[in-house]
Design a protein around this motif. Structure first.
Motif, PDB file in Angstrom:
ATOM      1  N   THR A 144      44.166  23.961  25.087  1.00 29.64           N
ATOM      2  CA  THR A 144      43.838  23.295  25.515  1.00 29.64           C
ATOM      3  C   THR A 144      45.735  23.493  26.326  1.00 29.64           C
ATOM      4  OG1 THR A 144      43.379  21.848  23.590  1.00 29.64           O
ATOM      5  CG2 THR A 144      45.672  20.494  24.664  1.00 29.64           C
ATOM      6  N   THR A 145      46.303  24.461  26.074  1.00 30.91           N
ATOM      7  CA  THR A 145      46.946  25.088  26.635  1.00 30.91           C
ATOM      8  C   THR A 145      47.505  26.057  27.094  1.00 30.91           C
ATOM      9  OG1 THR A 145      49.053  25.278  24.707  1.00 30.91           O
ATOM     10  CG2 THR A 145      49.076  22.890  25.670  1.00 30.91           C
ATOM     11  N   GLU A 146      47.640  26.742  28.231  1.00 24.25           N
ATOM     12  CA  GLU A 146      47.652  28.203  28.654  1.00 24.25           C
ATOM     13  C   GLU A 146      48.800  28.192  29.499  1.00 24.25           C
ATOM     14  OE1 GLU A 146      46.630  31.157  27.763  1.00 24.25           O
ATOM     15  OE2 GLU A 146      44.665  30.674  26.270  1.00 24.25           O
ATOM     16  N   SER A 147      49.490  29.433  29.846  1.00 21.76           N
ATOM     17  CA  SER A 147      50.306  29.703  30.612  1.00 21.76           C
ATOM     18  C   SER A 147      49.942  30.047  31.915  1.00 21.76           C
ATOM     19  CB  SER A 147      51.206  30.783  30.398  1.00 21.76           C
ATOM     20  OG  SER A 147      50.996  31.556  29.575  1.00 21.76           O
ATOM     21  N   PHE A 148      49.585  31.704  32.362  1.00 22.33           N
ATOM     22  CA  PHE A 148      49.434  32.503  33.672  1.00 22.33           C
ATOM     23  C   PHE A 148      47.151  32.111  32.936  1.00 22.33           C
ATOM     24  CE2 PHE A 148      47.763  36.074  35.503  1.00 22.33           C
ATOM     25  CZ  PHE A 148      47.905  35.569  36.815  1.00 22.33           C
ATOM     26  N   HIS A 149      46.896  32.668  31.701  1.00 26.44           N
ATOM     27  CA  HIS A 149      45.945  33.466  30.852  1.00 26.44           C
ATOM     28  C   HIS A 149      45.146  34.375  31.756  1.00 26.44           C
ATOM     29  CE1 HIS A 149      42.485  31.989  28.752  1.00 26.44           C
ATOM     30  NE2 HIS A 149      42.615  33.534  27.874  1.00 26.44           N
ATOM     31  N   LEU A 150      45.497  35.169  31.195  1.00 22.68           N
ATOM     32  CA  LEU A 150      45.157  36.911  31.708  1.00 22.68           C
ATOM     33  C   LEU A 150      43.828  37.061  32.026  1.00 22.68           C
ATOM     34  CD1 LEU A 150      45.886  39.486  33.588  1.00 22.68           C
ATOM     35  CD2 LEU A 150      46.764  40.256  31.442  1.00 22.68           C
ATOM     36  N   ALA A 151      42.944  36.906  30.890  1.00 19.62           N
ATOM     37  CA  ALA A 151      41.558  36.907  30.365  1.00 19.62           C
ATOM     38  C   ALA A 151      40.746  36.631  31.363  1.00 19.62           C
ATOM     39  CB  ALA A 151      41.051  36.831  29.122  1.00 19.62           C
ATOM     40  N   PRO A 152      40.159  35.364  32.295  1.00 17.12           N
ATOM     41  CA  PRO A 152      39.975  34.852  32.865  1.00 17.12           C
ATOM     42  C   PRO A 152      39.864  36.000  34.505  1.00 17.12           C
ATOM     43  CG  PRO A 152      40.744  33.105  32.582  1.00 17.12           C
ATOM     44  CD  PRO A 152      41.439  34.472  31.549  1.00 17.12           C
ATOM     45  N   VAL A 153      41.420  35.475  34.416  1.00 17.40           N
ATOM     46  CA  VAL A 153      41.931  36.535  36.029  1.00 17.40           C
ATOM     47  C   VAL A 153      41.517  38.214  36.428  1.00 17.40           C
ATOM     48  CG1 VAL A 153      43.409  37.440  37.081  1.00 17.40           C
ATOM     49  CG2 VAL A 153      43.985  34.877  36.405  1.00 17.40           C
ATOM     50  N   GLU A 154      41.251  38.468  34.508  1.00 16.63           N
ATOM     51  CA  GLU A 154      41.155  40.094  34.847  1.00 16.63           C
ATOM     52  C   GLU A 154      39.450  39.996  34.836  1.00 16.63           C
ATOM     53  OE1 GLU A 154      43.851  42.616  31.452  1.00 16.63           O
ATOM     54  OE2 GLU A 154      42.265  41.316  30.950  1.00 16.63           O
ATOM     55  N   GLY A 155      38.597  39.107  34.599  1.00 10.48           N
ATOM     56  CA  GLY A 155      36.812  38.681  34.696  1.00 10.48           C
ATOM     57  C   GLY A 155      36.979  38.476  35.174  1.00 10.48           C
ATOM     58  N   MET A 156      37.477  37.726  36.189  1.00  7.33           N
ATOM     59  CA  MET A 156      37.625  38.103  38.298  1.00  7.33           C
ATOM     60  C   MET A 156      37.544  38.865  39.152  1.00  7.33           C
ATOM     61  SD  MET A 156      39.674  34.220  38.616  1.00  7.33           S
ATOM     62  CE  MET A 156      39.420  34.300  40.470  1.00  7.33           C
ATOM     63  N   VAL A 187      46.988  42.454  37.603  1.00  7.51           N
ATOM     64  CA  VAL A 187      45.440  42.792  37.124  1.00  7.51           C
ATOM     65  C   VAL A 187      45.414  43.750  38.000  1.00  7.51           C
ATOM     66  CG1 VAL A 187      44.805  41.058  36.290  1.00  7.51           C
ATOM     67  CG2 VAL A 187      44.799  40.887  38.043  1.00  7.51           C
ATOM     68  N   SER A 188      45.053  44.788  37.058  1.00  8.53           N
ATOM     69  CA  SER A 188      44.996  46.251  37.612  1.00  8.53           C
ATOM     70  C   SER A 188      43.400  46.227  38.501  1.00  8.53           C
ATOM     71  CB  SER A 188      44.596  47.005  36.621  1.00  8.53           C
ATOM     72  OG  SER A 188      44.415  48.437  36.974  1.00  8.53           O
ATOM     73  N   VAL A 189      43.541  45.809  39.962  1.00  8.41           N
ATOM     74  CA  VAL A 189      41.826  46.516  40.186  1.00  8.41           C
ATOM     75  C   VAL A 189      41.958  47.217  40.135  1.00  8.41           C
ATOM     76  CG1 VAL A 189      41.421  46.122  42.226  1.00  8.41           C
ATOM     77  CG2 VAL A 189      43.077  44.224  41.524  1.00  8.41           C
ATOM     78  N   ALA A 190      42.601  48.249  40.168  1.00  7.47           N
ATOM     79  CA  ALA A 190      42.209  49.803  40.579  1.00  7.47           C
ATOM     80  C   ALA A 190      40.563  49.709  38.401  1.00  7.47           C
ATOM     81  CB  ALA A 190      42.936  50.945  40.428  1.00  7.47           C
ATOM     82  N   ASP A 191      41.383  49.379  37.920  1.00 10.64           N
ATOM     83  CA  ASP A 191      40.601  49.716  36.252  1.00 10.64           C
ATOM     84  C   ASP A 191      39.595  49.035  36.325  1.00 10.64           C
ATOM     85  OD1 ASP A 191      40.372  50.904  33.617  1.00 10.64           O
ATOM     86  OD2 ASP A 191      41.760  49.150  32.727  1.00 10.64           O
ATOM     87  N   LEU A 192      39.683  47.531  36.835  1.00  7.64           N
ATOM     88  CA  LEU A 192      38.912  46.643  36.345  1.00  7.64           C
ATOM     89  C   LEU A 192      37.613  46.384  37.185  1.00  7.64           C
ATOM     90  CD1 LEU A 192      41.491  43.867  35.073  1.00  7.64           C
ATOM     91  CD2 LEU A 192      39.935  45.379  33.437  1.00  7.64           C
ATOM     92  N   ASP A 193      37.856  46.667  38.424  1.00  7.04           N
ATOM     93  CA  ASP A 193      36.972  46.543  39.132  1.00  7.04           C
ATOM     94  C   ASP A 193      35.804  47.077  39.790  1.00  7.04           C
ATOM     95  OD1 ASP A 193      35.088  45.872  41.599  1.00  7.04           O
ATOM     96  OD2 ASP A 193      36.588  46.283  42.718  1.00  7.04           O
ATOM     97  N   ARG A 194      34.861  46.794  38.533  1.00  6.25           N
ATOM     98  CA  ARG A 194      33.794  47.839  38.027  1.00  6.25           C
ATOM     99  C   ARG A 194      32.467  47.366  38.539  1.00  6.25           C
ATOM    100  NH1 ARG A 194      35.390  50.623  32.121  1.00  6.25           N
ATOM    101  NH2 ARG A 194      37.983  50.784  32.353  1.00  6.25           N
TER     102      ARG A 194
END
Length: 214
Positions: free
Chosen positions: A118-130, A7-14
């Motif tokens: 019910t099933t996911e692999s990495f699931h990027l959305a909540p990680v981007e949210g973090m 994930v791009s911390v530089a972009d998402l950390d706002r």
């Protein structure tokens, strides 16, 4: 070696917007196993205690995927759920928002990113949210603990609601959870993951030569 998504911390950390601790976010509801119904169940429980809670669903609608919409069980499942929303008190508390590339701006208003599938692999959305300071709420499923700490995992909507209500209260600990989420997600920073790729394909570097990210 296992190399995770980045994930791009530089972009998402706002900086977040006021009141975000009362806004739930869900990214993607297709196919049906993404379990929008679980998010709606959670919202229903929360609003029985505090009507400030809202659910923001970002992504394409199911009929925008013809291969899914043609499946009778998929279509009927969505139609039943939309009928429930349209006929009940939640219709004013759920916002369907279009798919778009600028997740960073959208996340500034979201305090909780849901992962009810019910099933996911990495699931990027909540990680981007973090990265943005949103707190992940992940339903227990196979593989969830390979990506998320136990503190972010819940058994069901009732457990998720209790956790959110406790933290979003005026004297709750949402801010502390938000800070913790930002700290934990550092291991998925694109710079850290780039180093993992480098080490996987090139000769290892001495530890003294490895960059330190803060």
């Amino acid at each position: 070696s296992v190399i995770p998504n980045a994930v791009s911390v530089a972009d998402l950390d706002r900086p977040g917007l006021p009141g975000r601790r009362f806004r739930l976010g869900l990214v993607g509801v297709v196919p049906l196993r993404k379990r929008l119904d679980r998010a709606v169940d959670l919202l229903e429980i929360l609003r029985a205690h505090d009507e400030r809670f809202t659910l923001h669903v970002r992504g394409r609608m199911p009929w925008e995927y013809p291969h899914e919409w043609r499946k009778p069980l998929q279509r009927e499942g969505y139609l039943d759920l939309f009928a429930r929303l349209g006929a009940g008190p939640l219709r004013e508390a759920v916002a369907f928002e279009p798919f778009g590339a600028d997740m960073g701006s959208w996340l500034t208003k979201i305090g909780w990113v849901l992962s009810p599938a019910t099933t996911e692999s990495f699931h990027l959305a909540p990680v981007e949210g973090m990265v943005s300071g949103a707190v992940p709420v992940v339903w227990d499923r196979e593989g969830a603990r390979d990506v998320f700490d136990d503190r972010w995992i819940v058994a069901d909507a009732q457990a998720a609601a209790q956790r959110i209500l406790d933290a979003a209260d005026a004297e709750g600990d949402w801010a502390a959870l938000s800070d913790l989420a930002r700290t934990e997600v550092g291991r998925y920073d694109e710079r850290v993951v780039a180093d993992l790729w480098r080490d996987a394909v090139l000769p290892p570097r001495p530890r003294s030569e490895r960059p330190s990210y803060t």
